[in-house]
Design a protein around this motif. Structure first.
Motif, PDB file in Angstrom:
ATOM      1  N   GLN A 115       0.826  -1.212   0.000  1.00  0.00           N
ATOM      2  CA  GLN A 115       0.000   0.000   0.000  1.00  0.00           C
ATOM      3  C   GLN A 115       0.865   1.269   0.000  1.00  0.00           C
ATOM      4  O   GLN A 115       0.520   2.262  -0.636  1.00  0.00           O
ATOM      5  CB  GLN A 115      -0.941  -0.001   1.212  1.00  0.00           C
ATOM      6  CG  GLN A 115      -1.990  -1.107   1.151  1.00  0.00           C
ATOM      7  CD  GLN A 115      -3.115  -0.911   2.147  1.00  0.00           C
ATOM      8  OE1 GLN A 115      -3.763   0.126   2.163  1.00  0.00           O
ATOM      9  NE2 GLN A 115      -3.370  -1.927   2.961  1.00  0.00           N
ATOM     10  N   ILE A 116       1.985   1.223   0.729  1.00  0.00           N
ATOM     11  CA  ILE A 116       2.889   2.384   0.761  1.00  0.00           C
ATOM     12  C   ILE A 116       3.607   2.535  -0.579  1.00  0.00           C
ATOM     13  O   ILE A 116       3.818   3.647  -1.075  1.00  0.00           O
ATOM     14  CB  ILE A 116       3.910   2.255   1.920  1.00  0.00           C
ATOM     15  CG1 ILE A 116       3.180   2.257   3.274  1.00  0.00           C
ATOM     16  CG2 ILE A 116       4.929   3.408   1.885  1.00  0.00           C
ATOM     17  CD1 ILE A 116       4.057   1.876   4.459  1.00  0.00           C
ATOM     18  N   ALA A 117       3.966   1.399  -1.189  1.00  0.00           N
ATOM     19  CA  ALA A 117       4.722   1.422  -2.446  1.00  0.00           C
ATOM     20  C   ALA A 117       3.864   1.795  -3.655  1.00  0.00           C
ATOM     21  O   ALA A 117       4.373   2.322  -4.645  1.00  0.00           O
ATOM     22  CB  ALA A 117       5.364   0.048  -2.680  1.00  0.00           C
ATOM     23  N   GLU A 118       2.566   1.541  -3.570  1.00  0.00           N
ATOM     24  CA  GLU A 118       1.684   1.704  -4.732  1.00  0.00           C
ATOM     25  C   GLU A 118       1.718   3.100  -5.372  1.00  0.00           C
ATOM     26  O   GLU A 118       1.795   3.213  -6.597  1.00  0.00           O
ATOM     27  CB  GLU A 118       0.245   1.330  -4.360  1.00  0.00           C
ATOM     28  CG  GLU A 118      -0.632   1.096  -5.577  1.00  0.00           C
ATOM     29  CD  GLU A 118      -1.956   0.452  -5.203  1.00  0.00           C
ATOM     30  OE1 GLU A 118      -2.345  -0.514  -5.886  1.00  0.00           O
ATOM     31  OE2 GLU A 118      -2.589   0.912  -4.233  1.00  0.00           O
ATOM     32  N   PRO A 119       1.700   4.210  -4.579  1.00  0.00           N
ATOM     33  CA  PRO A 119       1.762   5.530  -5.228  1.00  0.00           C
ATOM     34  C   PRO A 119       3.021   5.731  -6.072  1.00  0.00           C
ATOM     35  O   PRO A 119       2.978   6.417  -7.100  1.00  0.00           O
ATOM     36  CB  PRO A 119       1.726   6.506  -4.038  1.00  0.00           C
ATOM     37  CG  PRO A 119       1.078   5.745  -2.933  1.00  0.00           C
ATOM     38  CD  PRO A 119       1.490   4.324  -3.121  1.00  0.00           C
ATOM     39  N   LEU A 120       4.130   5.136  -5.658  1.00  0.00           N
ATOM     40  CA  LEU A 120       5.366   5.244  -6.445  1.00  0.00           C
ATOM     41  C   LEU A 120       5.211   4.534  -7.788  1.00  0.00           C
ATOM     42  O   LEU A 120       5.645   5.031  -8.819  1.00  0.00           O
ATOM     43  CB  LEU A 120       6.541   4.605  -5.684  1.00  0.00           C
ATOM     44  CG  LEU A 120       7.173   5.424  -4.558  1.00  0.00           C
ATOM     45  CD1 LEU A 120       8.191   4.570  -3.818  1.00  0.00           C
ATOM     46  CD2 LEU A 120       7.841   6.681  -5.104  1.00  0.00           C
TER      47      LEU A 120
END
Length: 365
Positions: A115-120
Motif C-alpha cells: 500500500q505504501i509502495a503503490e503511489p510510487l
C-alpha cells in the motif's frame, strides 16, 4: 523551511450542494494562500466548511457539488478547470491527504508495504522491487518499529497510532508539495496524538512539504501552525499568524473558541461555551452569520456582512467591532489575559531586536 514562494492560491471560492431540501451554500467566498514549507491551520466547528474547502483543492468534490465561482491556483494552474487525467496526476503525487480515520483509508486485504509502495508505482512508474525498498525506508522514517518484519503485515495487525503512521507514509512516499491533514489525530489518544504531531513537524523539516492542517481543536494548532484561518458558516472570519490568533484575536467567534479551550491555568468553573448553533446554510443570514450567537453583536451585524478589517500586515478579521465608529467592547477575561501576554511578547521581541542592532553596530565600529 518556510519560504516566500506562494504555491497555492484560493480566490473567492464559492461551492454549493444541490440537495432534496434545496441548495446548501457550503463555501461562501473563501480566499487564502499557502507558501512553500509553511503550515496553515484551518479551524472551526463541524460544518464550517473546512473539509469541503480542502477537498476542492484535490478535486474530490461530491457529484452534487457545484462550484459557483472562484479559482484554486496551484503553481498558476486552476485546479477547478483541470481534466480528470490531470487531477489524477496531481493527487498523491503533488498534493496528498491524510484522512481522519486511518482504518477507512487502508485496504484491509492488502499488505501495508504494498500500500505504501503503490503511489510510487502508479505516479512515477517505479518498478515493484525498488518501490518496496523505498516503502521500507519510509516506514522507518515515520517510526514504524521492526519495519523489515512488519512490511508484510496487514492493517488490522497494527495499533491506531501505527496505522496513522502508515497513512502518513503513503501520503509522503512521493514527497508531495502539499500535504492536507484532515483532523489526523482526532481518533487517537493524547499521547499518540502528540507523537503524530511531532512526526509531522519533523518530516516537514526534512522534505519541505507545505501542510494544510484541518482541526476543530485550537490546542493542537498552537505548536503546529505558522498561520491560522478561522472558518465559520462557510467563510473565513479571521486569519493571521499563530501568535496573532492565539494572543491577539479580534473576532468574537475566535474569542469564543479560545475561551472554551482549557489550559493549565483554567479552573473548572471558568470554561466558557459558545451559545446556540451554526446557521442553516440552505438560507444563510443576510448579515454576519455569527450575529445570533454573538453577545457583542451590533445592529449592523444583522443587516450587512462585515468586510475584512486590517489589524496588521498579516492579521485580518471580518467583524464590525473593528470599524472606527464601532463602540469599544471589553473581550472575555481569558482574551484580555492573552492580549496582555501578546503585548509582553512584542516588548520582549522589540528589546531583543534592539540589543542585536546595538551589538551589530558595535561590531562594525
Amino acid at each position: 523551511m518556510q519560504s516566500n514562494e506562494t504555491i497555492l492560491k484560493v480566490n473567492h471560492l464559492k461551492i454549493n450542494f444541490n440537495t432534496y431540501a434545496g441548495t446548501v451554500k457550503a463555501i461562501r467566498d473563501v480566499s487564502f494562500d499557502l507558501k512553500k514549507g509553511e503550515t496553515l491551520a484551518i479551524v472551526g466547528e463541524s460544518g464550517s466548511g473546512k473539509t469541503v474547502t480542502t477537498r476542492s483543492i484535490m478535486g474530490l468534490l461530491a457529484n452534487n457539488a457545484v462550484v459557483e465561482g472562484g479559482s484554486i491556483q496551484f503553481h498558476g494552474k486552476n485546479v477547478l478547470k483541470m481534466s480528470q487525467k490531470d487531477l489524477e496526476g496531481l493527487r498523491g503525487a503533488k498534493i496528498a491527504q491524510i484522512f481522519q480515520d486511518p482504518m477507512t483509508s487502508l485496504d484491509p486485504t492488502m499488505r501495508i508495504g504494498r500500500q505504501i509502495a503503490e503511489p510510487l508505482m502508479v505516479h512515477r512508474g517505479v518498478k515493484k522491487e525498488k518501490a518496496m525498498s523505498q516503502a521500507l525506508e519510509m516506514m522507518k522514517l515515520v517510526g514504524i518499529t521492526d519495519a523489515e518484519n512488519r512490511i508484510n503485515d496487514y492493517p488490522h495487525q497494527f495499533s491506531g497510532g501505527m496505522r496513522q503512521r502508515i497513512v502518513i507514509a503513503i501520503a509522503l512516499i512521493n514527497y508531495p508539495e502539499i500535504l492536507i491533514a484532515d483532523e489526523p489525530t482526532t481518533a487517537l489518544d493524547v499521547t499518540i496524538q502528540a507523537q503524530i504531531l511531532n512526526l509531522m513537524r519533523e518530516l516537514q523539516d526534512k522534505i519541505s512539504t507545505s501542510i494544510i492542517f484541518i482541526t476543530h481543536d485550537l490546542g493542537v494548532v498552537a505548536g503546529m501552525a505558522d498561520r491560522v484561518a478561522v472558518m465559520y458558516a462557510g467563510k473565513i472570519v479571521e486569519y493571521g499568524t499563530v501568535d496573532e490568533i492565539f494572543y491577539n484575536p479580534k473576532h468574537p467567534y475566535t474569542w469564543g473558541l479560545l475561551s472554551s479551550m482549557p489550559t493549565l491555568d483554567t479552573h473548572s468553573e471558568e470554561l466558557a461555551s459558545i451559545p446556540g448553533t451554526p446557521p442553516d446554510l440552505l438560507d444563510p443570514p443576510k448579515g454576519d452569520a455569527f450575529a445570533p450567537r454573538n453577545p457583542y453583536a451590533l445592529k449592523i451585524d444583522t443587516e450587512r456582512q462585515p468586510p475584512f478589517f486590517k489589524v496588521s500586515n498579516t492579521h485580518y478579521a471580518a467583524t464590525w467591532l473593528l470599524h472606527p465608529d464601532a463602540p469599544q467592547v471589553t473581550p472575555p477575561k481569558q482574551i484580555i489575559e492573552r492580549q496582555k501576554k501578546f503585548a509582553e511578547m512584542q516588548r520582549e521581541a522589540a528589546a531583543k531586536n534592539q540589543h542585536h542592532q546595538i551589538e551589530e553596530e558595535e561590531e562594525q565600529q
